[in-house]
Scaffold this motif. Structure first.
Motif, PDB file in Angstrom:
ATOM      1  N   ASP A  11     105.758 -45.902  14.354  1.00 56.53           N
ATOM      2  CA  ASP A  11     105.721 -44.490  14.745  1.00 56.53           C
ATOM      3  C   ASP A  11     107.146 -44.021  15.025  1.00 56.53           C
ATOM      4  N   TYR A  51     103.219 -39.589  15.132  1.00 55.35           N
ATOM      5  CA  TYR A  51     102.950 -39.299  13.710  1.00 55.35           C
ATOM      6  C   TYR A  51     101.552 -39.816  13.362  1.00 55.35           C
ATOM      7  N   SER A  52     100.827 -39.069  12.528  1.00 51.12           N
ATOM      8  CA  SER A  52      99.484 -39.497  12.120  1.00 51.12           C
ATOM      9  C   SER A  52      99.570 -40.769  11.278  1.00 51.12           C
ATOM     10  N   GLU A  53      98.456 -41.487  11.187  1.00 49.21           N
ATOM     11  CA  GLU A  53      98.498 -42.727  10.406  1.00 49.21           C
ATOM     12  C   GLU A  53      98.790 -42.440   8.934  1.00 49.21           C
ATOM     13  N   LYS A  54      98.324 -41.307   8.431  1.00 51.08           N
ATOM     14  CA  LYS A  54      98.577 -40.950   7.029  1.00 51.08           C
ATOM     15  C   LYS A  54     100.090 -40.763   6.798  1.00 51.08           C
ATOM     16  N   ASP A  55     100.734 -40.054   7.708  1.00 53.06           N
ATOM     17  CA  ASP A  55     102.183 -39.824   7.575  1.00 53.06           C
ATOM     18  C   ASP A  55     102.961 -41.132   7.761  1.00 53.06           C
ATOM     19  N   ARG A  56     102.536 -41.957   8.715  1.00 46.65           N
ATOM     20  CA  ARG A  56     103.252 -43.226   8.928  1.00 46.65           C
ATOM     21  C   ARG A  56     103.149 -44.107   7.683  1.00 46.65           C
ATOM     22  N   ARG A  57     101.969 -44.123   7.054  1.00 42.42           N
ATOM     23  CA  ARG A  57     101.809 -44.919   5.825  1.00 42.42           C
ATOM     24  C   ARG A  57     102.667 -44.341   4.706  1.00 42.42           C
ATOM     25  N   LYS A  58     102.753 -43.012   4.636  1.00 37.11           N
ATOM     26  CA  LYS A  58     103.532 -42.368   3.560  1.00 37.11           C
ATOM     27  C   LYS A  58     105.021 -42.688   3.711  1.00 37.11           C
ATOM     28  N   ILE A  59     105.500 -42.657   4.946  1.00 37.08           N
ATOM     29  CA  ILE A  59     106.917 -42.970   5.203  1.00 37.08           C
ATOM     30  C   ILE A  59     107.203 -44.413   4.787  1.00 37.08           C
ATOM     31  N   SER A  62     107.315 -45.032   1.073  1.00 35.77           N
ATOM     32  CA  SER A  62     108.458 -44.438   0.358  1.00 35.77           C
ATOM     33  C   SER A  62     109.680 -45.350   0.339  1.00 35.77           C
TER      34      SER A  62
END
Ligand code: CTP
Length: 131
Positions: A11, A51-59, A62
């Motif tokens: 996070d 940060y949401s889990e979706k955003d953390r996974r996206k980061i 990348s």
């Protein structure tokens, strides 16, 4: 192909996170990262991530050192995740030292030194103190 697996909340992404992921990748050819779900983080740390889990996974996805990302929904499923992904090495920061030694029958278990003086918790505290 040597597969490495690691886990974390990641996070408020910071340099300590990049550093452990880059070092983890250097132990193999393919890095898999289990990113804690919001519910799992709540049960581990007693708070919801910023940060949401979706955003953390996206980061995490990348990053050039990361090959695959999945949602870690339970600490009790580590054995299954390691098996399902055919991981040969489990890497964790040394704040977890000894905690995953029960997986040594499944794969190599390595604890890497944490990057000093930075953590998500500290960053959140600093931001809150300047509000
Ligand atoms: N990590 C690290 N160095 C740091 C912070 C974290 O090597 N300074 C590693 C942890 O050991 C773990 C991974 O990064 O393997 C994900 O840790 P996480 O708990 O998400 O990050 P922290 O910044 O430690 O979060 P918090 O302060 O909320 O505990």
């Amino acid at each position: 192909m040597k597969k490495v697996i690691t886990f974390g909340t990641f996070d408020v992404f910071h340099i300590g996170h990049v550093s452990i992921l880059e070092r983890a990748k250097s132990y193999g050819d393919y890095l898999i990262v289990g990113v804690s779900s919001d519910d799992l983080n709540f049960s581990k740390k007693g708070c919801k991530p910023i940060y949401s889990e979706k955003d953390r996974r996206k980061i995490i996805k990348s990053l050039s050192c990361v090959d695959e990302v999945f949602s870690e929904t339970s600490l009790d499923l580590k054995r299954q995740y390691i098996n399902d992904f055919n991981a040969e090495i489990l890497i964790m920061g040394d704040d977890w030292k000894g905690k995953f030694d029960n997986h040594k029958d499944q794969c190599e278990v390595i604890y890497l030194p944490r990057t000093p003086s930075i953590s998500t918790k500290k960053i959140i505290e600093v931001v809150k103190s300047t509000e």
